[in-house]
Design an enzyme around this catalytic site. Structure first.
Site, PDB file in Angstrom:
ATOM      1  N   SER A  75       0.830  -1.210   0.000  1.00  0.00           N
ATOM      2  CA  SER A  75       0.000   0.000   0.000  1.00  0.00           C
ATOM      3  C   SER A  75       0.862   1.258   0.000  1.00  0.00           C
ATOM      4  O   SER A  75       2.028   1.241   0.417  1.00  0.00           O
ATOM      5  CB  SER A  75      -0.907   0.009   1.232  1.00  0.00           C
ATOM      6  OG  SER A  75      -1.703  -1.145   1.264  1.00  0.00           O
TER       7      SER A  75
HETATM    8  N1  SAH Z   1      -0.745  -5.077   3.883  1.00  0.00           N
HETATM    9  C1  SAH Z   1       0.025  -5.341   2.691  1.00  0.00           C
HETATM   10  C2  SAH Z   1      -0.653  -4.929   1.419  1.00  0.00           C
HETATM   11  C3  SAH Z   1      -1.742  -5.829   1.124  1.00  0.00           C
HETATM   12  S1  SAH Z   1      -2.269  -6.068  -0.521  1.00  0.00           S
HETATM   13  C4  SAH Z   1       1.416  -4.731   2.757  1.00  0.00           C
HETATM   14  O1  SAH Z   1       1.731  -4.045   3.736  1.00  0.00           O
HETATM   15  O2  SAH Z   1       2.190  -5.002   1.844  1.00  0.00           O
HETATM   16  C5  SAH Z   1      -3.590  -7.176  -0.068  1.00  0.00           C
HETATM   17  C6  SAH Z   1      -3.165  -8.569   0.244  1.00  0.00           C
HETATM   18  O3  SAH Z   1      -4.328  -9.252   0.689  1.00  0.00           O
HETATM   19  C7  SAH Z   1      -2.636  -9.337  -0.973  1.00  0.00           C
HETATM   20  O4  SAH Z   1      -1.385  -9.871  -0.693  1.00  0.00           O
HETATM   21  C8  SAH Z   1      -3.687 -10.433  -1.172  1.00  0.00           C
HETATM   22  O5  SAH Z   1      -3.152 -11.665  -1.635  1.00  0.00           O
HETATM   23  C9  SAH Z   1      -4.240 -10.575   0.229  1.00  0.00           C
HETATM   24  N2  SAH Z   1      -5.582 -11.178   0.293  1.00  0.00           N
HETATM   25  C10 SAH Z   1      -6.622 -11.027  -0.575  1.00  0.00           C
HETATM   26  N3  SAH Z   1      -7.675 -11.766  -0.168  1.00  0.00           N
HETATM   27  C11 SAH Z   1      -7.311 -12.387   0.987  1.00  0.00           C
HETATM   28  C12 SAH Z   1      -7.960 -13.292   1.875  1.00  0.00           C
HETATM   29  N4  SAH Z   1      -9.198 -13.721   1.673  1.00  0.00           N
HETATM   30  N5  SAH Z   1      -7.267 -13.710   2.961  1.00  0.00           N
HETATM   31  C13 SAH Z   1      -5.974 -13.306   3.197  1.00  0.00           C
HETATM   32  N6  SAH Z   1      -5.312 -12.471   2.371  1.00  0.00           N
HETATM   33  C14 SAH Z   1      -5.962 -12.005   1.286  1.00  0.00           C
END
Ligand code: SAH
Length: 221
Positions: A62
């Site tokens: 993000s």
């Molecule tokens: N917090 C992260 C950015 C997240 S991007 C950082 O600091 O880098 C969102 C993430 O959520 C992605 O890696 C995606 O694979 C994950 N995601 C999406 N759906 C999900 C689910 N149902 N359970 C766990 N993770 C999930």
């Protein structure tokens, strides 16, 4: 060559303080975490830019401001337990851990979970990264002081709210229109009633169902 600490301090001043994030604890944590080590080698020069960046598997780390904003809304105290849904690169987990929170983070893509685990461990952050679908209740009946969701969710899953301790806070980007989300801050009151406040409009990658192994290899470190 400018040290990463200088770049981090500049990022905090120009992108985060300048937009009104005042919590010294959040600002300190964001100065202390080497964001560039959570980003694939070839993109490292852009690590401190004012935008999200690709981390492989069609996912993103993000924008720094969004990490700061969600962290300030969550405001974990030293020793608070925090659950993150969507580990991605592990950067948000690291910022929370740098504030003294005890972090559990769930990621549905195995390769990202493994890489985040390696990066966090190599930096000495004791984050518990779990490879699972965070829409489903995971593990034991643990209670968290904070829950932060970092993928766009159509709705707040019941188990996230149920897992909040009294006075706990949940922060999540909830879909409010096609291709757009709004940050929800949910407080659990002492009598277990909930107070919802709708805040910034934002844009996140979607929360998806199920797990996948993924193919990115190696630690970012
Ligand atoms: N917090 C992260 C950015 C997240 S991007 C950082 O600091 O880098 C969102 C993430 O959520 C992605 O890696 C995606 O694979 C994950 N995601 C999406 N759906 C999900 C689910 N149902 N359970 C766990 N993770 C999930």
């Amino acid at each position: 060559m400018t040290s990463w600490e200088t770049k981090a301090a500049e990022m905090v001043e120009k992108q985060i303080q300048a937009r009104g994030i005042l919590s010294e604890r959040v600002l300190d944590a964001m100065r202390a975490v080497p964001r560039h080590l959570f980003i694939p080698e070839e993109l490292r020069e852009s690590a401190w830019a004012d935008c999200p960046l690709p981390i492989g598997e069609d996912q993103t780390i993000s924008q720094p401001y969004m990490v700061a904003r969600m962290t300030e809304l969550l405001s974990p105290e030293e020793g608070d337990s925090v659950l993150e849904i969507g580990t991605g690169s592990g950067y948000q987990s690291a910022v929370l851990a740098a504030m003294g929170a005890v972090v559990t983070s769930i990621e549905r893509i195995g390769s990202l979970a493994a890489r985040a685990r390696d990066t966090l461990a190599s930096l000495g952050f004791a984050v518990n990264v779990i490879w699972a679908d965070g829409r489903e209740r995971v593990g034991c009946a643990e209670v968290f002081d904070g829950v932060v969701v970092t993928a766009a969710t159509p709705a707040v899953e019941e188990w996230w709210t149920e897992s909040l301790a009294p006075a706990g806070r949940l922060v999540a980007p909830v879909a409010v229109m096609s291709g757009g989300e709004r940050l929800l801050l949910r407080l659990k009151n002492a009598d277990a009633s909930l107070t919802d406040t709708w805040l910034d409009y934002c844009r996140f990658v979607p929360l998806l169902g199920g797990t996948q192994t993924g193919s990115v290899d190696g630690a970012c470190q």
